[in-house]
Design an enzyme around this catalytic site. Structure first.
Site, PDB file in Angstrom:
ATOM      1  N   ASP A   9       0.808  -1.217   0.000  1.00  9.75           N
ATOM      2  CA  ASP A   9       0.000   0.000   0.000  1.00  9.75           C
ATOM      3  C   ASP A   9       0.844   1.272   0.000  1.00  9.75           C
ATOM      4  O   ASP A   9       2.017   1.268   0.382  1.00  9.75           O
ATOM      5  CB  ASP A   9      -0.896  -0.010   1.244  1.00  9.75           C
TER       6      ASP A   9
ATOM      7  N   GLU B 179     -14.151   2.094  -0.616  1.00 14.60           N
ATOM      8  CA  GLU B 179     -13.594   2.516   0.673  1.00 14.60           C
ATOM      9  C   GLU B 179     -13.832   3.999   0.939  1.00 14.60           C
ATOM     10  O   GLU B 179     -13.919   4.434   2.093  1.00 14.60           O
ATOM     11  CB  GLU B 179     -12.102   2.196   0.754  1.00 14.60           C
TER      12      GLU B 179
END
Length: 657
Positions: free
Chosen positions: A409, A464
């Protein structure tokens, strides 16, 4: 006299260079024609169905070690042509397991150690530089990429404001005319275009290795120019952050690379309508075939995710949170519904930079052991920065623990070094039989073909963001299949079970919800491509709606065949996908209530049991209202589809003996 003759010869030579020659290469079906012109400048133009969709655009490359610019004052020394029509099988198929690679190709070789190859398919055209210069290493100062559009096309333009090409590539789109894009306002790929005649195009790149990502910049005209992140010479972590970088010093070149190599393809995907884009797989076809080695261990699948639901589970006798008992609950849920994996997202480790040790409340090896008894594997989140510092050592440790994959990430960058990091991860993970999910990433550009253990990428403004934004709406969902998804698999993370109308939605970080209906969320599992598909919501919420959960848990993540039924970007789509003998069909709509139909002539003449997920009769007032029904159908029959505002529809067709 000799000087006069020499001047005449030089003049004639110059005229020859200015006028140059034209070279034509067409698609196998002759609908796409690429014209390449040499001379003063190397350029290409493209016609589709006798419509000029690209006017001449320059092709050039500036190499520091060469005294001349590739593509300026050139005359082809050699022209090679070939035609290919061959089948190959895809290891991790997001659209088709068996693909037909059918194209015509033309390579123009020039003095100075370079060539440019043009390849034309029935659904797109591409070109790339190929160099064979004597220098072992070369510095690419710039590459000239121009898409000189044949008209003032409309585009879905990502809203990008990050400086220095530091971006997660998470686009919320404006639908505007290309000429309204300000000068030097840049955006990442892919870029969707629509001509006045209805021709649809997507600009992309493919086979991106050891080179920066291509971006496109507006010019306040009908032309888009390529721009590139430079090589970063010095950077540092911003004060107060564990992940955000500050660029201190850039180089005056975009890549330092091998003198003999193939460069990325500059690709124009072309189709007569929006639905054709849903079946286009040219990014994959143009990329490097998979590396040698055992691939039997690569196992796509579904994955239960902890972060979106903030680990909110309930009706249990322990305190939920980042702890072993909570993750065992996730494993039990995955096992009950046949999901292959669970994800331990940020928080599982002792720190974001200490990803070698678990949080004191998380016994990773016990979870691995427990997961094995349930046939559920573990995937671990990792911040890219510490992983970059000791990639092989950390992956060796995860392999030793029995981990099945990594979610990496916050890369945020698009320069050459970052592109190389992605490849290093793909290779190191492949060697250790680990799956990869790139989050906080740029778009797929071919690595997932070379290393098929690379399952999916984010690079998408996904579910998200419902936790902190009003942007992730059904309107947005109906743009993504024609923009970001054309590049390849996307980690959108569907599956919300708290679903709202447009007026009822509100942001809630701890107890998130989605805009649109429950059936819309279910249909996303078929419509959106990701071989490692997240189940975003809390297992406790899924248990409360077991009929919905049982339905979406039947949906695979890879496909033998894809059939686009009908579509209009930003408004609606209907798509069908086959896995084995079963067909899975999805329809989606934006905030408009809509009636569609699907003729089942593509499934053959047999009889099928159809399990149908549809909007409930009150879904326009209560987004979570849905109904699942079963009926028997036959090939050639027509099914009517009624969708609420922000709605969806999905069907699973199973053959009946």
């Amino acid at each position: 006299m000799n000087k006069a003759i020499a001047s005449i010869i030089l003049f004639c030579f110059s005229i020859g260079l200015i006028h140059g020659k034209d070279y034509i290469v067409s698609s196998p079906d002759h609908k796409i024609q690429v014209k390449v012109s040499d001379g003063k400048e190397l350029s290409w133009s493209v016609n589709f169905n006798n419509e000029t969709i690209l006017k001449p655009g320059r092709i050039a490359m500036t190499v520091k070690e060469i005294n001349e610019v590739f593509g300026i004052n050139v005359s082809a020394q050699k022209v090679n042509r070939r035609s290919v029509d061959e089948a190959f099988e895809v290891v991790v198929p997001t659209k088709f397991r068996k693909m037909q690679d059918n194209f015509n190709e033309m390579t123009l070789t020039f003095k100075g150690g370079y060539a440019v190859t043009f390849r034309v398919y029935n659904n797109g055209a591409a070109y790339r530089f190929e160099t064979s210069v004597s220098s072992q290493k070369i510095h690419i100062e710039n590459e000239t990429v121009e898409f000189n559009l044949g008209g003032n096309y409309s585009t879905y333009w990502p809203k990008e404001s990050s400086p220095n090409f530091i971006t997660h590539c998470e686009g919320h789109f404006d639908y505007i005319s290309v000429s309204d894009i300000p000068n030097q306002k840049y955006a990442y790929l892919p870029i969707y275009l629509s001509s006045a005649s209805g021709t649809k195009m997507v600009i992309m790149e493919a086979d991106l290795f050891d080179y920066p990502n291509l971006f496109l910049s507006g010019t306040a005209t009908q032309k888009l120019n390529g721009v590139f992140p430079p090589v970063i010479l010095e950077k540092k972590i911003k004060e107060g952050s564990d992940r955000n970088e500050e660029i201190v010093l850039n180089a005056d070149y975009i890549a330092k690379t091998e003198g003999k190599r193939n460069f990325p393809w500059r690709l124009l995907i072309i189709g007569p309508d929006d639905k054709s884009l849903l079946e286009n797989n040219l990014v994959y076809q143009l990329s490097t075939p998979g590396v040698a080695g055992d691939k039997s261990w690569i196992k796509p699948g579904r994955i239960s995710w902890d972060w979106w639901s903030t680990l909110n589970i309930y009706d249990v006798d322990f305190e939920a949170g980042v702890n072993t008992r909570t993750y065992k609950y996730f494993i039990d849920f995955a096992a009950k519904y046949g999901l292959e994996y669970i994800l331990l997202d940020e928080g599982w480790s002792a720190g974001t930079w200490n990803i070698r040790e678990p949080n004191k409340d998380v016994d990773v090896q016990e979870l691995v052991r427990y997961g094995k008894t349930k046939n559920v594997g573990l995937v671990l989140w990792a911040l890219w920065n510490p992983l970059h510092e000791d990639l092989e050592g950390i992956l060796d440790l995860y392999k030793q623990w029995g981990i099945k994959g990594v979610k990496i990430d916050f890369m945020q960058r698009n320069d050459q070094e970052m592109v190389n990091f992605y490849e290093n991860v793909g290779k190191a993970a492949f060697d250790r039989q680990l799956l990869v999910d790139f989050h906080g990433s740029f778009k797929p550009s071919g690595l997932h073909r070379k290393y098929p253990n690379v399952m999916t990428y984010e690079g998408v403004y996904g579910l998200e963001h419902n936790k902190s934004s009003h942007d992730i709406s059904p309107n947005h969902d109906l743009i993504l299949p024609f923009t970001r998804m054309v590049a390849g698999p996307m980690d959108y993370t569907p599956g919300a079970t708290v679903n709202t109308t447009e007026n009822d939605f509100h942001m809630n970080f701890i107890h998130p919800m989605s805009q649109g209906t429950r059936a819309h969320q279910g249909a996303l599992f078929i419509a959106f491509e990701s071989p490692l598909q997240m189940f975003a919501d809390s297992p406790s919420n899924y248990y409360k709606t077991s009929d919905f959960t049982s339905f979406i848990a039947q949906i695979p993540t890879v496909w033998d065949e894809t059939k686009a039924i009908e579509a209009e970007a930003g408004k609606y789509l209907t798509i069908a996908r086959r896995s084995g003998s079963k067909w899975f069909i999805a329809s989606l709509t934006n905030w408009d209530q809509r009636e569609l139909s699907v003729n089942l002539n593509f499934i053959g003449e047999g009889k099928y049991k159809a399990e149908i997920l549809r909007d409930g009769v009150n879904a326009n007032r209560y987004g979570s209202d849905f109904k699942i029904e079963t009926k028997h159908i036959s090939g050639g029959q027509t099914l009517d589809i009624n969708m609420a505002k922000g709605g969806g529809w999905a069907a699973i067709l199973t053959p009946v003996e």
